[in-house]
Design an enzyme around this catalytic site. Sequence first.
Site, PDB file in Angstrom:
ATOM      1  N   ASP A 259       9.585   0.901   4.905  1.00 36.44           N
ATOM      2  CA  ASP A 259      10.644   0.282   5.697  1.00 36.44           C
ATOM      3  C   ASP A 259      11.508   1.333   6.388  1.00 36.44           C
ATOM      4  OD1 ASP A 259       9.565  -1.979   4.653  1.00 36.44           O
ATOM      5  OD2 ASP A 259      11.202  -2.389   3.263  1.00 36.44           O
TER       6      ASP A 259
ATOM      7  N   THR B 121       0.836  -1.205   0.000  1.00 35.86           N
ATOM      8  CA  THR B 121       0.000   0.000   0.000  1.00 35.86           C
ATOM      9  C   THR B 121       0.873   1.259   0.000  1.00 35.86           C
ATOM     10  OG1 THR B 121      -0.115  -0.315   2.378  1.00 35.86           O
ATOM     11  CG2 THR B 121      -2.050  -0.961   1.123  1.00 35.86           C
TER      12      THR B 121
HETATM   13  C1  GAF Z   1       9.051  -4.055   0.725  1.00 36.30           C
HETATM   14  C2  GAF Z   1       9.233  -2.593   0.329  1.00 36.30           C
HETATM   15  F1  GAF Z   1      10.500  -2.175   0.603  1.00 36.30           F
HETATM   16  C3  GAF Z   1       8.223  -1.687   1.028  1.00 36.30           C
HETATM   17  O1  GAF Z   1       8.350  -0.376   0.528  1.00 36.30           O
HETATM   18  C4  GAF Z   1       6.796  -2.206   0.862  1.00 36.30           C
HETATM   19  O2  GAF Z   1       6.305  -1.918  -0.418  1.00 36.30           O
HETATM   20  C5  GAF Z   1       6.729  -3.700   1.169  1.00 36.30           C
HETATM   21  O3  GAF Z   1       7.715  -4.446   0.459  1.00 36.30           O
HETATM   22  C6  GAF Z   1       5.375  -4.267   0.840  1.00 36.30           C
HETATM   23  O4  GAF Z   1       4.415  -3.725   1.688  1.00 36.30           O
HETATM   24  O5  GAF Z   1       9.368  -4.227   2.070  1.00 36.30           O
END
Ligand code: GAF
Length: 399
Positions: free
Chosen positions: A188, A51
């Site tokens: 993250d 998302t």
């Molecule tokens: C990975 C990505 F790094 C995040 O930005 C996010 O999109 C996630 O996948 C999925 O929710 O961790």
Amino acid sequence: MNGPAATATTPPAPAGDVAARATAGFRQRYGGEPAGRWAAPGRVNLIGEHTDYNEGFVLPFALPLRTVVAAAARDDERWTVWSELDDDPVEFGPDEADAPGRVTGWAAYVAGVVWALRAAGHTVPGARLAIASDVPVGSGLSSSAAIESAVLAALVELGGLDLPAERWPRLAQRAENEYVGAPTGIMDQSAVIRGRAGHALFLDCRNEHVEQIPFDLDAAGLAMLVIDSRAPHRHADGEYASRRRSCEEAARALGVAALRDVDVADLDAALEKLPDDETRRRVRHVVTEDQRVLDTVALLRAGRVRDIGPLLTASHASMRDDFEITVPEVDTAVEAALAAGAYGVRMTGGGFGGCVLALVDADSADAVAAAVTTAYAERGFAAPGTVTALPAGGAARLD
Ligand code: GAF
């Protein structure tokens, strides 16, 4: 997270150990003492998957596992980095830092941070850095965001840069997107930098508004079991990029800036406007997942921690059936944990492997871990790793 898992409660190594390893590495490689040590954690995402790059909502929390950087400034404009992952240090200067892709492997995350800072107009101090980490690589716990964020914290302070922590996630994300070349969202780095002990981080990825949501598992008699599926990350990068592309194309087809703008109440009408079944499934995942984040936050605000279980499990079903990012190991862990009495279980992170989160009664964590281990053995999968984790604090100077 390593080792066969008959019990759930193997505690993470104390932070002091990893900090001591970083310091020892610094002394051994460079001689002398570091000017300081900076740490950043790994993360899991409680709910809200894929998302973030759709400008929607996520609810991650930082883990007690940390990456530590022992560092000192140097007089010239060069950066030398040693990591436990490698015997030999990597050294680079402005030419390599200013050319995305020139430094590769784990050191690219460090060079990417130097690049992002310089691209934003900061004078980055040359530095010697030694990195040690308890965040396992390749388990989907954001070891890359942890390195980026710990290095960023170190360089900002060593250089006395005027850069408030609220702006670090975007910078670290640019390092990953544009220097390393991974098209990830902002979740993250936000979790790793802005996480707070005892809380989950409710983040609106459109405007980076943050609310710290109390998430007191202990008080509720609950535990969060983190299960490393040990599934090899098959084609994960290409699949991630293709999911992102589908979402962006769907947003264009619907005439919205991002899928976040599709209200769950208008989902059926939106789906009718889309060209094919696969795109419809992708959109349905994102739109319903945003709503599940909002519903989870509402329950946590009301102190109803146990009641979030069905939302976690529904999120997993949506990732499995609509977004199609799960793998057999992950689905096996989810089914076995649910059958063993977990309140809710879902894969966390980008998909195609990585970790599974199971919300369980604190005193049944070992039994649920054992049930998952048994199910794995029956299917001939490598034993999963299991550990319980509480929300921890974000990137910070240690001393
Ligand atoms: C990975 C990505 F790094 C995040 O930005 C996010 O999109 C996630 O996948 C999925 O929710 O961790």
